[in-house]
Design a protein around this motif. Sequence first.
Motif, short mmCIF file in Angstrom:
data_model
loop_
_atom_site.label_atom_id
_atom_site.label_comp_id
_atom_site.label_asym_id
_atom_site.label_seq_id
_atom_site.Cartn_x
_atom_site.Cartn_y
_atom_site.Cartn_z
N ARG A 13 42.81 32.48 44.36
CA ARG A 13 41.56 32.92 43.74
C ARG A 13 41.94 33.65 42.46
O ARG A 13 43.08 34.08 42.29
CB ARG A 13 40.78 33.89 44.66
CG ARG A 13 40.35 33.30 46.00
CD ARG A 13 39.30 32.22 45.89
NE ARG A 13 37.99 32.69 45.49
CZ ARG A 13 37.01 33.00 46.32
NH1 ARG A 13 37.18 32.90 47.62
NH2 ARG A 13 35.85 33.40 45.85
N CYS A 14 40.98 33.80 41.53
CA CYS A 14 41.26 34.50 40.27
C CYS A 14 40.05 35.33 39.87
O CYS A 14 39.03 35.34 40.56
CB CYS A 14 41.62 33.49 39.18
SG CYS A 14 40.22 32.50 38.61
N ARG A 15 40.14 35.97 38.74
CA ARG A 15 39.05 36.82 38.26
C ARG A 15 37.81 36.03 37.85
O ARG A 15 36.73 36.59 37.74
CB ARG A 15 39.54 37.67 37.10
CG ARG A 15 40.54 38.70 37.53
CD ARG A 15 40.98 39.59 36.38
NE ARG A 15 41.94 40.56 36.86
CZ ARG A 15 43.19 40.64 36.44
NH1 ARG A 15 43.64 39.79 35.55
NH2 ARG A 15 43.99 41.56 36.92
N ASP A 16 37.95 34.74 37.63
CA ASP A 16 36.79 33.92 37.30
C ASP A 16 35.97 33.55 38.53
O ASP A 16 34.78 33.26 38.41
CB ASP A 16 37.20 32.63 36.58
CG ASP A 16 37.55 32.85 35.13
OD1 ASP A 16 37.36 33.97 34.62
OD2 ASP A 16 38.03 31.90 34.50
N CYS A 17 36.57 33.54 39.70
CA CYS A 17 35.84 33.11 40.90
C CYS A 17 35.81 34.16 42.00
O CYS A 17 35.25 33.91 43.07
CB CYS A 17 36.42 31.80 41.44
SG CYS A 17 38.13 31.90 42.02
N ASP A 18 36.39 35.32 41.77
CA ASP A 18 36.40 36.36 42.80
C ASP A 18 36.33 37.73 42.13
O ASP A 18 36.47 37.85 40.92
CB ASP A 18 37.66 36.24 43.65
CG ASP A 18 37.45 36.70 45.09
OD1 ASP A 18 36.40 37.31 45.38
OD2 ASP A 18 38.33 36.44 45.92
N THR A 19 36.12 38.75 42.95
CA THR A 19 36.00 40.11 42.41
C THR A 19 37.36 40.81 42.41
O THR A 19 38.26 40.44 43.17
CB THR A 19 35.02 40.94 43.27
OG1 THR A 19 35.54 41.06 44.59
CG2 THR A 19 33.65 40.30 43.30
N ALA A 20 37.47 41.83 41.59
CA ALA A 20 38.71 42.61 41.51
C ALA A 20 39.04 43.25 42.85
O ALA A 20 40.20 43.29 43.26
CB ALA A 20 38.60 43.67 40.41
N VAL A 21 38.01 43.73 43.55
CA VAL A 21 38.22 44.37 44.85
C VAL A 21 38.86 43.38 45.82
O VAL A 21 39.85 43.68 46.49
CB VAL A 21 36.89 44.91 45.42
CG1 VAL A 21 37.05 45.34 46.86
CG2 VAL A 21 36.38 46.04 44.56
N ARG A 22 38.33 42.18 45.91
CA ARG A 22 38.86 41.18 46.83
C ARG A 22 40.27 40.73 46.42
O ARG A 22 41.13 40.53 47.26
CB ARG A 22 37.91 39.98 46.91
CG ARG A 22 36.65 40.28 47.70
CD ARG A 22 35.71 39.09 47.73
NE ARG A 22 36.37 37.83 47.96
CZ ARG A 22 36.67 37.33 49.17
NH1 ARG A 22 36.37 37.99 50.27
NH2 ARG A 22 37.28 36.15 49.28
N ILE A 23 40.49 40.59 45.11
CA ILE A 23 41.82 40.20 44.63
C ILE A 23 42.84 41.26 45.01
O ILE A 23 43.93 40.93 45.48
CB ILE A 23 41.79 39.94 43.11
CG1 ILE A 23 41.00 38.65 42.83
CG2 ILE A 23 43.20 39.86 42.54
CD1 ILE A 23 40.69 38.42 41.38
N GLN A 24 42.50 42.53 44.83
CA GLN A 24 43.41 43.61 45.19
C GLN A 24 43.65 43.67 46.69
O GLN A 24 44.71 44.12 47.14
CB GLN A 24 42.88 44.95 44.69
CG GLN A 24 42.94 45.04 43.19
CD GLN A 24 42.26 46.28 42.64
OE1 GLN A 24 41.59 47.01 43.36
NE2 GLN A 24 42.42 46.51 41.35
N GLN A 25 42.70 43.19 47.48
CA GLN A 25 42.86 43.16 48.94
C GLN A 25 43.69 41.95 49.40
O GLN A 25 44.08 41.88 50.55
CB GLN A 25 41.50 43.14 49.63
CG GLN A 25 40.73 44.42 49.46
CD GLN A 25 39.32 44.34 50.01
OE1 GLN A 25 38.77 43.26 50.24
NE2 GLN A 25 38.71 45.49 50.19
N GLY A 26 43.94 40.99 48.50
CA GLY A 26 44.81 39.89 48.85
C GLY A 26 44.20 38.50 48.80
O GLY A 26 44.85 37.53 49.19
N SER A 27 42.97 38.36 48.32
CA SER A 27 42.34 37.03 48.30
C SER A 27 43.09 36.06 47.39
O SER A 27 43.17 34.86 47.68
CB SER A 27 40.87 37.12 47.87
OG SER A 27 40.75 37.53 46.53
#
Length: 78
Positions: free
Chosen positions: A37-51
Amino acid sequence: MMRLSYEAQPRYCDNCGAYVTSDFRRVYGDGDGVAHRCRDCDTAVRIQQGSAAGRDVRTPDPQENPGRHGNIAGRWSE
């Protein structure tokens, strides 16, 4: 098995196909340098959690829950 450098790994998000930098893949991607996943399709919170590493996270997915977590004007809607 020989591991390729992050620069040789796919340069695109596995989910939406957006370009992702080698630094993003190194920091947030999985152990093979793939960004799920990336910042274009997901949120920063989820990315930091490991998405971006392909992990399931507890925070609701903005693609499945439109209007949550900054989904401005249906940015992630189909």
